[in-house]
Design a protein around this motif. Structure first.
Motif, short mmCIF file in Angstrom:
data_model
loop_
_atom_site.label_atom_id
_atom_site.label_comp_id
_atom_site.label_asym_id
_atom_site.label_seq_id
_atom_site.Cartn_x
_atom_site.Cartn_y
_atom_site.Cartn_z
N GLY A 81 0.81 -1.21 0.00
CA GLY A 81 0.00 0.00 0.00
C GLY A 81 0.85 1.26 0.00
O GLY A 81 0.53 2.24 -0.69
N LEU A 82 1.93 1.24 0.76
CA LEU A 82 2.83 2.40 0.78
C LEU A 82 3.48 2.63 -0.57
O LEU A 82 3.66 3.78 -1.00
N ALA A 83 3.81 1.55 -1.27
CA ALA A 83 4.40 1.69 -2.60
C ALA A 83 3.39 2.29 -3.58
O ALA A 83 3.74 3.15 -4.40
N VAL A 84 2.13 1.85 -3.50
CA VAL A 84 1.09 2.42 -4.37
C VAL A 84 0.90 3.90 -4.06
O VAL A 84 0.81 4.74 -4.97
N ALA A 85 0.84 4.24 -2.77
CA ALA A 85 0.64 5.64 -2.37
C ALA A 85 1.79 6.51 -2.86
O ALA A 85 1.57 7.63 -3.37
N TYR A 86 3.02 6.03 -2.70
CA TYR A 86 4.19 6.78 -3.16
C TYR A 86 4.15 6.96 -4.68
O TYR A 86 4.37 8.07 -5.20
N ALA A 87 3.83 5.88 -5.39
CA ALA A 87 3.77 5.95 -6.85
C ALA A 87 2.69 6.93 -7.31
O ALA A 87 2.90 7.71 -8.24
N GLY A 88 1.53 6.87 -6.64
CA GLY A 88 0.46 7.78 -7.02
C GLY A 88 0.85 9.23 -6.82
O GLY A 88 0.57 10.09 -7.67
N ARG A 89 1.50 9.53 -5.71
CA ARG A 89 1.94 10.91 -5.48
C ARG A 89 2.94 11.36 -6.53
O ARG A 89 2.86 12.47 -7.05
N ARG A 90 3.88 10.50 -6.87
CA ARG A 90 4.88 10.85 -7.86
C ARG A 90 4.28 11.05 -9.25
O ARG A 90 4.72 11.90 -10.02
N LEU A 91 3.25 10.25 -9.56
CA LEU A 91 2.65 10.30 -10.89
C LEU A 91 1.47 11.27 -10.98
O LEU A 91 0.93 11.49 -12.06
N GLY A 92 1.05 11.81 -9.84
CA GLY A 92 -0.09 12.71 -9.83
C GLY A 92 -1.42 11.99 -10.00
O GLY A 92 -2.36 12.55 -10.58
N VAL A 93 -1.51 10.77 -9.49
CA VAL A 93 -2.72 9.96 -9.60
C VAL A 93 -3.30 9.76 -8.20
O VAL A 93 -2.57 9.46 -7.25
N ALA A 94 -4.62 9.90 -8.06
CA ALA A 94 -5.27 9.69 -6.77
C ALA A 94 -5.13 8.23 -6.33
O ALA A 94 -5.12 7.32 -7.17
N VAL A 95 -5.03 8.02 -5.02
CA VAL A 95 -4.84 6.67 -4.49
C VAL A 95 -5.82 6.42 -3.35
O VAL A 95 -5.98 7.26 -2.46
N THR A 96 -6.48 5.27 -3.39
CA THR A 96 -7.31 4.80 -2.29
C THR A 96 -6.73 3.48 -1.80
O THR A 96 -6.52 2.56 -2.60
N VAL A 97 -6.46 3.40 -0.51
CA VAL A 97 -5.89 2.18 0.07
C VAL A 97 -6.85 1.65 1.13
O VAL A 97 -7.15 2.35 2.11
N ALA A 98 -7.34 0.44 0.91
CA ALA A 98 -8.15 -0.24 1.93
C ALA A 98 -7.22 -1.03 2.83
O ALA A 98 -6.33 -1.73 2.35
N VAL A 99 -7.40 -0.90 4.13
CA VAL A 99 -6.54 -1.60 5.09
C VAL A 99 -7.41 -2.38 6.06
O VAL A 99 -8.54 -1.98 6.36
N PRO A 100 -6.92 -3.50 6.59
CA PRO A 100 -7.69 -4.26 7.58
C PRO A 100 -7.70 -3.55 8.93
O PRO A 100 -6.90 -2.64 9.18
N GLU A 101 -8.59 -3.97 9.78
CA GLU A 101 -8.70 -3.36 11.10
C GLU A 101 -7.45 -3.57 11.95
O GLU A 101 -7.21 -2.84 12.91
N THR A 102 -6.63 -4.54 11.56
CA THR A 102 -5.39 -4.81 12.28
C THR A 102 -4.24 -3.88 11.88
O THR A 102 -3.17 -3.93 12.49
N ALA A 103 -4.46 -3.04 10.88
CA ALA A 103 -3.40 -2.12 10.43
C ALA A 103 -3.01 -1.19 11.58
O ALA A 103 -3.87 -0.68 12.30
#
Length: 304
Positions: A65-87
């Motif tokens: 998820g962190l890699a997707v978020a970083y990539a989205g910020r670098r590319l200017g693309v919105a990112v939604t990350v679903a995480v479990p309750e244990t996150a």
């Protein structure tokens, strides 16, 4: 365009002395997102962006998820990350630092993943944490860097969760004709879905994950990982949670780099002088990293 960096490759004097053989480290822990995941996920995100994706969706509260978020910020693309309750709160904070929308759903990654898939709409791209040929292609660049440095090891030690890293490294070895370099695939005993697949001759779902190495907690490895084990020399190794945690602390003292227990699993056979290493003179360990671990948390787990 590449979103990952070429990471340091160095010989570990402490581990070489301990193991009585040459031990080299590929320091993926210093990748911009904190782990090797940015290699494969970054490659996939760049490709989806090229195809016109307007939003990236992920189902991981950890390194993927962190890699997707970083990539989205670098590319200017919105990112939604679903995480479990244990996150952990730290994981959610790091995701928000990268500008991602964080949604908490489900008791396990499997439930979270099913929820994330319901979010997909026109213009969205789903980034699976480990089961995607684009991801394996990106992870294979790690071997490209080894070849470019003229560093061909006798064996490579790596952690296995869902099998994405194993699949990518095996692809990279094939690319360079290094089919004689075995992979030593390490899991903690409570998250050994790869070992279960090897023993059964097919991928099987574990009844539960019983390990603090949460990012190794895929109940079922991807089919490609088992295929790699059939086509490439791969040895399955198991370690304990306690040895993985001990390896994290010792690696911090030796190399001043804090890694998570899932990475400590790959280092544990080296620190424990596992007999499976005796056949090799030059070993490369992939220090896969992990951005969400803290020293306090590692010590709390060890105390339990």
């Amino acid at each position: 365009m590449s979103l990952h960096i070429e990471t340091p490759l160095l010989e570990s004097r402490p581990l070489s002395m301990l193991a009585g053989r040459s031990v080299w480290l590929k320091l993926e822990a210093v990748q911009p997102s904190g782990s090797f995941k940015i290699r494969g996920i970054g490659h996939a995100c760049v490709e989806h962006h090229r195809r016109g994706a307007k939003r990236f969706i992920s189902s991981s509260g950890g390194n993927a998820g962190l890699a997707v978020a970083y990539a989205g910020r670098r590319l200017g693309v919105a990112v939604t990350v679903a995480v479990p309750e244990t996150a952990t709160e730290r994981a959610k904070e790091l995701l928000r630092q990268e500008g991602a929308e964080v949604l908490v759903r489900g008791d396990s990654w499997q439930e979270t993943n099913q929820f994330a898939l319901t979010l997909l709409g026109p213009g969205d791209a789903f980034l699976h944490p480990f089961d995607d040929p684009l991801i394996w292609q990106g992870h294979a660049t790690l071997v490209d860097e080894l070849a470019g440095a003229g560093c061909k090891p006798d064996a490579i030690v790596l952690s296995v969760g869902g099998g994405g890293l194993l699949s990518g490294v095996a692809e990279g070895l094939r690319r360079h004709g290094w089919n004689d370099v075995p992979l030593l695939a390490v899991e903690t005993e409570g998250a050994a879905s790869f070992r279960a697949a090897v023993d059964a001759g097919q991928t099987v779902a574990l009844a539960r994950i019983d390990s603090i190495a949460a990012t190794l907690g895929a109940k079922r490895v991807c089919e490609q990982a088992l295929r790699c084990a059939r086509e490439h020399p791969v040895r399955s190794l198991l370690t304990t949670d306690l040895d993985a945690l001990d390896a994290c602390e010792r690696f911090l003292a030796d190399h001043r780099v804090l890694v998570e227990p899932a990475c400590g699993a790959a280092l544990a056979p080296l620190y424990q002088r596992a007999p499976e290493l005796a056949d090799f003179d030059k070993i490369l360990a992939i220090v896969c990293g992990g951005a969400t671990a803290t020293l306090e948390q590692i010590r709390a787990w060890a105390g339990r």
